[in-house]
Scaffold this active site. Structure first.
Site, PDB file in Angstrom:
ATOM      1  N   LYS A 161      39.699  41.293  55.991  1.00 24.71           N
ATOM      2  CA  LYS A 161      40.845  40.940  54.832  1.00 24.71           C
ATOM      3  C   LYS A 161      41.653  39.730  55.264  1.00 24.71           C
ATOM      4  CE  LYS A 161      41.423  44.869  52.129  1.00 24.71           C
ATOM      5  NZ  LYS A 161      42.203  45.265  50.834  1.00 24.71           N
TER       6      LYS A 161
ATOM      7  N   LYS B 214      31.552  44.484  49.768  1.00 21.03           N
ATOM      8  CA  LYS B 214      31.954  45.688  48.939  1.00 21.03           C
ATOM      9  C   LYS B 214      32.770  45.188  47.741  1.00 21.03           C
ATOM     10  CE  LYS B 214      36.238  47.902  50.054  1.00 21.03           C
ATOM     11  NZ  LYS B 214      36.831  48.291  48.671  1.00 21.03           N
TER      12      LYS B 214
ATOM     13  N   LYS C  50      39.053  45.789  44.271  1.00 23.43           N
ATOM     14  CA  LYS C  50      39.884  45.280  43.398  1.00 23.43           C
ATOM     15  C   LYS C  50      40.569  44.235  43.534  1.00 23.43           C
ATOM     16  CE  LYS C  50      42.663  49.302  44.027  1.00 23.43           C
ATOM     17  NZ  LYS C  50      43.133  49.334  45.302  1.00 23.43           N
TER      18      LYS C  50
HETATM   19  P1  ATP Z   1      41.823  46.277  47.832  1.00 28.49           P
HETATM   20  O1  ATP Z   1      40.725  45.350  47.675  1.00 28.49           O
HETATM   21  O2  ATP Z   1      43.010  46.109  47.720  1.00 28.49           O
HETATM   22  O3  ATP Z   1      41.691  47.031  49.380  1.00 28.49           O
HETATM   23  P2  ATP Z   1      39.862  48.575  47.054  1.00 28.49           P
HETATM   24  O4  ATP Z   1      39.175  48.351  45.731  1.00 28.49           O
HETATM   25  O5  ATP Z   1      39.190  48.468  48.298  1.00 28.49           O
HETATM   26  O6  ATP Z   1      41.183  47.534  46.911  1.00 28.49           O
HETATM   27  P3  ATP Z   1      41.626  50.730  47.901  1.00 28.49           P
HETATM   28  O7  ATP Z   1      42.857  50.927  47.131  1.00 28.49           O
HETATM   29  O8  ATP Z   1      41.555  50.165  49.198  1.00 28.49           O
HETATM   30  O9  ATP Z   1      40.739  49.970  46.877  1.00 28.49           O
HETATM   31  O10 ATP Z   1      40.570  52.151  48.152  1.00 28.49           O
HETATM   32  C1  ATP Z   1      41.005  53.254  47.266  1.00 28.49           C
HETATM   33  C2  ATP Z   1      39.689  54.238  47.628  1.00 28.49           C
HETATM   34  O11 ATP Z   1      38.480  53.655  47.062  1.00 28.49           O
HETATM   35  C3  ATP Z   1      39.309  54.531  49.238  1.00 28.49           C
HETATM   36  O12 ATP Z   1      38.770  55.852  49.099  1.00 28.49           O
HETATM   37  C4  ATP Z   1      38.147  53.542  49.221  1.00 28.49           C
HETATM   38  O13 ATP Z   1      37.212  53.978  50.468  1.00 28.49           O
HETATM   39  C5  ATP Z   1      37.556  53.567  47.924  1.00 28.49           C
HETATM   40  N1  ATP Z   1      36.712  52.412  47.751  1.00 28.49           N
HETATM   41  C6  ATP Z   1      37.293  51.201  47.545  1.00 28.49           C
HETATM   42  N2  ATP Z   1      36.190  50.369  47.205  1.00 28.49           N
HETATM   43  C7  ATP Z   1      34.993  51.153  47.211  1.00 28.49           C
HETATM   44  C8  ATP Z   1      33.633  50.748  46.904  1.00 28.49           C
HETATM   45  N3  ATP Z   1      33.264  49.610  46.715  1.00 28.49           N
HETATM   46  N4  ATP Z   1      32.800  51.695  47.022  1.00 28.49           N
HETATM   47  C9  ATP Z   1      33.075  53.034  47.254  1.00 28.49           C
HETATM   48  N5  ATP Z   1      34.438  53.477  47.420  1.00 28.49           N
HETATM   49  C10 ATP Z   1      35.498  52.367  47.386  1.00 28.49           C
HETATM   50 MG    MG Z   2      40.582  48.781  50.185  1.00 29.00          MG
END
Ligand code: ATP
Ligand code: MG
Length: 340
Positions: free
Chosen positions: A118, A202, A205
């Site tokens: 990040k 990955k 969001k």
């Molecule tokens: P950010 O980019 O702000 O970190 P994010 O999409 O990674 O957002 P988080 O809030 O960090 O979302 O993660 C919430 C949950 O979703 C966690 O359990 C994380 O492991 C899961 N998660 C996030 N992205 C993925 C993905 N691409 N595939 C599977 N699980 C995911």
């Molecule tokens: Mg995340």
């Protein structure tokens, strides 16, 4: 190793750092909903304190907090079966987070790959909160003595760090068994949904381009367009899953199909062996629309009444606090704070 001294309890959370993605749904929310029907007590959080580790416009934070809550509810999370709340309403998270900042070691934090990803080349310019966030995450989990943490693959290292923090605390304060050593629960075909434009990253969001992710609020046209434009190689689908080993983008689309249809990637490959993208991508888009449209419609309905969402979160926070307070209080006692 199974934890025999603590009652099984599930905790997990999602950051309101943007709109929910298909990765959040398949890697997290869908599993949260399945787990609420198990014997275990389930606690699910909108982790707003984590969101502000990177800049959030205040109005966006408010909106995203309600939208993540709406996403949970629309996907079937039942506040009668699970505790659902936003983190900042239960001050114990921040308090235990501070105590854990004093347990975790700088060397441990330096090994966290997510911070490196990040922060990129700009580590010096990141907030101290982003660097320390895994220790707040340990507090989120251990404040409830949770034993199981359903997460996507990207969070495995942070749950392992949580175990290290629990262990060090228990050892340093001669409080063996006080904090459980929680298990990450990472199962199924979509534990790491990849970015649609780059199969080595990955789906997130907070990723840069909207085309790299499917948002839970995307309409049918957008979903179809994003899958149509998803990067792939030119080859047809092989007749066995092994054949996707060095084809990350192709494997990702097959994994997504499997997770959305509650089957295995092997079964999808058997069904689509030899199919080209002109056949597979529209089938995947139709499936995704089928599964996501009812959820996004329900999210829109819930978002029309934000006061009701806020009431649900407030009621959940009251229940969360009841579990958290005695654990936090005991933690202060163990460390010798004068509180009486
Ligand atoms: P950010 O980019 O702000 O970190 P994010 O999409 O990674 O957002 P988080 O809030 O960090 O979302 O993660 C919430 C949950 O979703 C966690 O359990 C994380 O492991 C899961 N998660 C996030 N992205 C993925 C993905 N691409 N595939 C599977 N699980 C995911
Ligand atoms: Mg995340």
């Amino acid at each position: 190793m199974a934890d025999v001294t603590h009652t099984p309890r599930v905790f997990s959370g999602i950051k309101p750092s943007g709109g929910l993605t298909l990765g959040n749904y398949l890697g997290a929310i869908k599993k949260f909903v399945q787990t609420q029907d198990s014997e275990m007590e389930t606690i699910y959080c909108v982790v707003d304190l984590h969101a502000v580790t990177v800049w959030q416009d205040p109005a966006d934070l408010t909106h995203a907090t309600r939208e993540v809550a709406a996403g949970y509810l629309a996907s079937g999370l039942d506040p009668a079966k699970s505790i659902l709340f936003n983190q900042s309403r239960v001050s114990g998270h921040a308090e235990l987070g501070w105590l854990f900042n004093c347990v975790a070691r700088v060397g441990w934090m330096n090994r966290m790959t997510q911070f490196k990803e990040k922060a990129g080349k700009n580590a010096e310019k990141q907030s101290l909160g982003l660097y320390a966030y895994p220790s707040l995450m340990a507090a989120d989990i251990l404040l409830y003595h949770a034993t199981h943490v359903p997460v996507g693959e990207d969070q495995k290292q942070h749950v392992e760090l949580t175990r290290d923090i629990a262990s060090k605390f228990n050892h340093d304060f001669k409080a063996e068994g006080f904090f459980p050593l929680p298990e990450p629960v990472i199962e199924g075909p979509a534990t790491r949904v990849m970015n649609l434009r780059d199969g080595t990253k990955k789906m997130s969001k907070s990723g840069e381009s909207d085309m790299e992710r499917i948002n839970m609020t995307d309409d049918a046209d957008k979903i179809a367009k994003k899958f149509r434009k998803a990067r792939t190689d030119p080859d047809a689908l092989p007749d066995n899953y092994e054949g996707l080993k060095d084809r990350p983008e192709a494997r990702n689309l097959v994994d997504i199909y499997a997770a959305l249809s509650d089957t295995t990637a092997e079964a999808v490959i058997t069904e689509y062996a030899g199919a080209g993208w002109g056949q597979f991508k529209p089938a995947l888009a139709d499936l995704a629309v089928d599964k996501l449209a009812p959820i996004s419609e329900e999210m829109a309905r819930l978002m029309a009444d934000p006061a009701e969402i806020d009431r649900t979160l407030a009621a959940g926070a009251d229940r969360a606090r009841e579990i958290a307070e005695p654990i936090l209080s005991k933690t202060f006692d163990i460390m010798g704070f004068v509180r009486g």
